[in-house]
Design a protein around this motif. Structure first.
Motif, PDB file in Angstrom:
ATOM      1  N   ASN A 236      -1.250 -21.509  33.914  1.00 39.02           N
ATOM      2  CA  ASN A 236      -0.842 -21.133  35.274  1.00 39.02           C
ATOM      3  C   ASN A 236      -0.887 -19.624  35.449  1.00 39.02           C
ATOM      4  O   ASN A 236       0.146 -18.946  35.500  1.00 39.02           O
ATOM      5  N   TYR A 237      -2.105 -19.082  35.566  1.00 37.10           N
ATOM      6  CA  TYR A 237      -2.257 -17.640  35.753  1.00 37.10           C
ATOM      7  C   TYR A 237      -1.771 -17.184  37.130  1.00 37.10           C
ATOM      8  O   TYR A 237      -1.376 -16.031  37.297  1.00 37.10           O
ATOM      9  N   HIS A 238      -1.798 -18.062  38.118  1.00 35.17           N
ATOM     10  CA  HIS A 238      -1.279 -17.693  39.440  1.00 35.17           C
ATOM     11  C   HIS A 238       0.201 -17.323  39.344  1.00 35.17           C
ATOM     12  O   HIS A 238       0.638 -16.283  39.858  1.00 35.17           O
ATOM     13  N   LEU A 239       0.982 -18.175  38.677  1.00 35.26           N
ATOM     14  CA  LEU A 239       2.416 -17.897  38.548  1.00 35.26           C
ATOM     15  C   LEU A 239       2.664 -16.732  37.600  1.00 35.26           C
ATOM     16  O   LEU A 239       3.575 -15.926  37.824  1.00 35.26           O
ATOM     17  N   HIS A 240       1.868 -16.626  36.550  1.00 33.05           N
ATOM     18  CA  HIS A 240       2.010 -15.502  35.618  1.00 33.05           C
ATOM     19  C   HIS A 240       1.978 -14.173  36.361  1.00 33.05           C
ATOM     20  O   HIS A 240       2.843 -13.311  36.170  1.00 33.05           O
ATOM     21  N   LYS A 241       0.995 -14.019  37.237  1.00 37.70           N
ATOM     22  CA  LYS A 241       0.881 -12.766  37.990  1.00 37.70           C
ATOM     23  C   LYS A 241       2.061 -12.596  38.935  1.00 37.70           C
ATOM     24  O   LYS A 241       2.640 -11.509  39.050  1.00 37.70           O
ATOM     25  N   ALA A 242       2.423 -13.669  39.623  1.00 38.17           N
ATOM     26  CA  ALA A 242       3.509 -13.572  40.602  1.00 38.17           C
ATOM     27  C   ALA A 242       4.832 -13.213  39.945  1.00 38.17           C
ATOM     28  O   ALA A 242       5.632 -12.462  40.517  1.00 38.17           O
ATOM     29  N   LEU A 243       5.095 -13.707  38.745  1.00 40.34           N
ATOM     30  CA  LEU A 243       6.394 -13.481  38.112  1.00 40.34           C
ATOM     31  C   LEU A 243       6.643 -12.007  37.806  1.00 40.34           C
ATOM     32  O   LEU A 243       7.743 -11.495  38.030  1.00 40.34           O
ATOM     33  N   SER A 245       4.746  -9.257  39.065  1.00 37.80           N
ATOM     34  CA  SER A 245       4.594  -8.376  40.229  1.00 37.80           C
ATOM     35  C   SER A 245       5.669  -8.661  41.268  1.00 37.80           C
ATOM     36  O   SER A 245       6.118  -7.750  41.973  1.00 37.80           O
ATOM     37  N   GLY A 246       6.122  -9.907  41.356  1.00 42.10           N
ATOM     38  CA  GLY A 246       7.190 -10.227  42.296  1.00 42.10           C
ATOM     39  C   GLY A 246       8.496  -9.544  41.949  1.00 42.10           C
ATOM     40  O   GLY A 246       9.319  -9.273  42.831  1.00 42.10           O
ATOM     41  N   HIS A 247       8.692  -9.242  40.672  1.00 44.29           N
ATOM     42  CA  HIS A 247       9.884  -8.484  40.274  1.00 44.29           C
ATOM     43  C   HIS A 247       9.643  -6.983  40.382  1.00 44.29           C
ATOM     44  O   HIS A 247      10.512  -6.246  40.860  1.00 44.29           O
ATOM     45  N   ASN A 248       8.485  -6.535  39.944  1.00 45.94           N
ATOM     46  CA  ASN A 248       8.194  -5.094  40.035  1.00 45.94           C
ATOM     47  C   ASN A 248       8.219  -4.604  41.474  1.00 45.94           C
ATOM     48  O   ASN A 248       8.617  -3.469  41.753  1.00 45.94           O
ATOM     49  N   ASP A 249       7.800  -5.453  42.405  1.00 44.10           N
ATOM     50  CA  ASP A 249       7.751  -5.073  43.820  1.00 44.10           C
ATOM     51  C   ASP A 249       8.987  -5.536  44.597  1.00 44.10           C
ATOM     52  O   ASP A 249       9.030  -5.380  45.808  1.00 44.10           O
ATOM     53  N   HIS A 250       9.975  -6.108  43.903  1.00 42.98           N
ATOM     54  CA  HIS A 250      11.129  -6.705  44.591  1.00 42.98           C
ATOM     55  C   HIS A 250      10.648  -7.641  45.703  1.00 42.98           C
ATOM     56  O   HIS A 250      11.074  -7.545  46.849  1.00 42.98           O
ATOM     57  N   THR A 289       6.588  -5.007  28.494  1.00 38.34           N
ATOM     58  CA  THR A 289       5.821  -3.810  28.821  1.00 38.34           C
ATOM     59  C   THR A 289       5.516  -3.750  30.314  1.00 38.34           C
ATOM     60  O   THR A 289       5.567  -2.687  30.932  1.00 38.34           O
ATOM     61  N   LYS A 290       5.209  -4.902  30.896  1.00 35.43           N
ATOM     62  CA  LYS A 290       4.767  -4.917  32.291  1.00 35.43           C
ATOM     63  C   LYS A 290       5.906  -4.741  33.290  1.00 35.43           C
ATOM     64  O   LYS A 290       5.667  -4.338  34.429  1.00 35.43           O
ATOM     65  N   LEU A 291       7.131  -5.035  32.899  1.00 31.30           N
ATOM     66  CA  LEU A 291       8.243  -4.950  33.840  1.00 31.30           C
ATOM     67  C   LEU A 291       8.676  -3.507  34.055  1.00 31.30           C
ATOM     68  O   LEU A 291       8.996  -2.787  33.100  1.00 31.30           O
ATOM     69  N   SER A 292       8.706  -3.070  35.299  1.00 32.87           N
ATOM     70  CA  SER A 292       9.170  -1.715  35.611  1.00 32.87           C
ATOM     71  C   SER A 292      10.646  -1.567  35.299  1.00 32.87           C
ATOM     72  O   SER A 292      11.092  -0.522  34.820  1.00 32.87           O
ATOM     73  N   GLU A 322       7.169  -4.776  22.773  1.00 32.90           N
ATOM     74  CA  GLU A 322       6.178  -4.230  23.690  1.00 32.90           C
ATOM     75  C   GLU A 322       4.773  -4.616  23.218  1.00 32.90           C
ATOM     76  O   GLU A 322       4.548  -4.948  22.053  1.00 32.90           O
ATOM     77  N   GLY A 323       3.809  -4.554  24.127  1.00 32.95           N
ATOM     78  CA  GLY A 323       2.421  -4.812  23.775  1.00 32.95           C
ATOM     79  C   GLY A 323       1.527  -4.431  24.931  1.00 32.95           C
ATOM     80  O   GLY A 323       1.630  -5.011  26.006  1.00 32.95           O
TER      81      GLY A 323
END
Length: 580
Positions: A236-243, A245-250, A289-292, A322-323
């Motif tokens: 589920n790459y669609h949800l992977h991206k949303a999880l 970026s949806g937090h980084n962008d509030h 690593t990806k989470l702001s 991290e990675g």
């Protein structure tokens, strides 16, 4: 109901975790797979009941350029090692799926070697796609061929060749007979021939009851691959991206609309499209690593464990490591780890404690695996939904703000609900539970009678560093699940950030957007909502989002404020596109 309907996966890239050399010299086997045996108990203790491990078979480098489908990579050991490893997993109640790299082989595969030796006279010349003896390549083979991803190291198999199809099906039979595996993850499934996948599914149905096929698919309508004729699930790459970026962008709208679109794709049925959910893997950067805001580790994982689909944890991410991809290399995503360095992690590491707690909650509450999903609350920073199954309604609430947030969530029960991660108890009023969720956290609210009451050993309380996540730990979740009848009410965890910020109070609602809610600017221009989003200004994107929101229901003053407060062009662009 099959085992994979209640699966919680752990994912291991074995060549990396075991510290194997990058290149295979095809020498005497080194039994590195045996060094991973202690990880099986760790996987079990996290609450995972399934393992995806791979690639495993003989290859020249990273594992996806297969040399021999029927031989464990000599850098990892022998076939006997793999048989023993799978048997140990089964002893601890863990199912095992392997990587099936069937789209291409390496150049050292016997069929390709025969073409090199015999050229036009090779009986295997049609095993690969578009072999052209009038061409050449960087290896100076004197012929060219179709590859995968532009890499001639990966030679594309001709899946329409009956001999190739039969050979791969025999490989699957061999893996089941030899190693007793429970399923296969199909590498590069989004470019596999559909008739080829149908043959694989038929073989899967024959070799073992509930043998699971999961495919690596990046984009597209997942229902094309997930159906009775081809695969059981896809990544589920669609949800992977949303999880992330949806937090980084509030922007919880991005996550909620992604879930809505996928749920509709499966016919709005919990069993319609059970996708393989993940927040990181061996090909993408670590979630930590990806989470702001690193504190978002908590709500991200609460969602991954509770949204429709099958959750999966990539090795090491439960420790919050991290990675990052650097200079085109995936090495830092696939590190060697020593489990001894993390032997007390479930007690001392808040990230690990949270993962273990979520594993216990999901295992104890079948509604999280089988329940019908209904969105209940949605703003930029708060998201709530319910999952109902067999008369039990579970509520999930997540908060990506630094401040505590209130939720009112409709439920179908009048009995007391308990927050399985915090121990807080609430009594429904007028068909709703009114709950508070600490900043950068989430909670799973379950009727007390629905919790597993079997006794569980409770680890001693351990102080946890604030900079990692929150103070909620696995012992609280175990206690709430194991003996909720006698559990005393406990307070929720302390918020990560102790910043005195006010939470705006909710006010009235309106059913239509009003672009006048966007703050005026002295040089304001006429808003044009008909042009492409990429050409819109901040103000136009804000107005477009309000227009989209109005089509989904009432637009509250708080929602308008959330839109007006977001002045970041990329964030707004992602947000407005999430509605499509």
């Amino acid at each position: 109901m099959a085992w994979y309907d209640e699966a919680i996966f752990y994912h291991i890239y074995p060549l990396g975790l075991s510290g194997a050399p990058k290149q295979n010299a095809y020498e005497k086997p080194v039994h590195r797979l045996n060094t991973l045996l202690p990880w099986i108990t760790h996987i079990h203790n996290l609450g995972c009941n399934a393992l995806y491990i791979g690639p495993l078979f003989e290859s020249v480098g990273h594992g996806y350029e297969t040399t021999d489908y029927k031989k464990l990579d000599s850098r990892l050991g022998t076939n006997e090692d793999l048989t023993h490893f799978v048997k140990e997993c089964h002893k601890q109640g863990i199912r095992v799926i392997l990587d099936g790299v069937f789209n291409h082989t390496g150049r050292d595969f016997f069929a390709f070697k025969d073409i090199q030796a015999n050229r036009e006279n090779s009986r295997y010349r049609d095993w690969y796609c578009n072999v052209n003896f009038c061409g050449n390549n960087e290896y100076n083979d004197g012929f060219s061929y179709e590859n995968w991803g532009g890499y001639n190291l990966l030679v594309k198999l001709n899946q329409r060749n009956p001999e190739v199809k039969n050979y791969i099906c025999d490989v699957i039979r061999f893996w089941v007979n030899e190693f007793d595996i429970d399923g296969i993850r199909l590498d590069a499934a989004d470019v596999l021939d559909f008739d080829f996948m149908k043959a694989l599914r038929q073989t899967a149905n024959e070799v073992k009851p509930e043998f699971w096929l999961m495919g690596e698919v990046i984009h597209g309508d997942y229902i094309r691959w997930v159906n009775e004729g081809t695969l059981h699930s896809v990544t589920n790459y669609h949800l992977h991206k949303a999880l992330y970026s949806g937090h980084n962008d509030h922007n919880y709208f991005e996550i909620a609309h992604t879930v809505k679109r996928l749920y509709e794709m499966g016919g709005n049925r919990p069993e319609g499209l059970k996708l393989y959910n993940f927040v990181d893997n061996h090909d993408v950067e670590r979630i930590y690593t990806k989470l702001s805001n690193k504190a978002h580790f908590a709500p991200v994982h609460v969602l991954m464990y509770t949204l429709p689909g099958v959750p999966s944890v990539y090795y090491g991410s439960e420790f919050g490591i991290e990675g990052k991809k650097e200079y085109g290399s995936d090495d830092s995503l696939r590190p060697k780890l020593n489990l001894e360095d993390y032997k007390d992690a479930i007690i001392s590491n808040p990230c690990t404690a949270l993962i273990a707690a979520l594993g216990k909650v999901r295992a104890a509450v079948p509604a999280l695996s089988y329940g019908d999903y209904q969105q209940r609350v949605l703003t930029n920073r708060q998201y709530g939904f319910t999952k109902s199954w067999n008369g039990c309604t579970v509520a999930v609430t997540v908060n990506n703000d630094d401040n505590e947030a209130d939720f009112r969530v409709p439920v179908d029960s009048s009995e007391t609900y308990i927050g399985t991660l915090t121990g807080v108890k609430v009594q429904p009023e007028n068909g709703q539970i009114h709950v508070s969720v600490k900043g950068n956290f989430g909670e799973i609210w379950v009727p007390e009678s629905a919790l597993n009451e079997e006794p569980v050993t409770v680890p001693a309380e351990t102080a946890m560093p604030k900079e990692k996540i929150v103070k909620d730990t696995v012992e609280q979740a175990e206690k709430n699940i194991a003996d909720n009848a006698s559990a005393k009410e406990t307070s929720a965890a302390e918020p990560l950030a102790e910043i005195p910020l006010e939470v705006p109070a909710e006010t009235g609602t309106s059913t239509t957007p009003d672009v006048s809610d966007i703050p005026e600017k002295k040089d304001a221009k006429v808003l044009d909502l008909n042009k492409p989003y990429e050409e819109m200004s901040v103000e136009e994107l804000q107005a477009a989002i309000l227009e989209k929101l109005s089509k989904n229901g009432p637009v509250t003053d708080q929602m308008r404020k959330d839109v007006a407060d977001n002045v970041y062009l990329n964030s707004l662009l992602n947000w407005v596109k999430s509605f499509q």
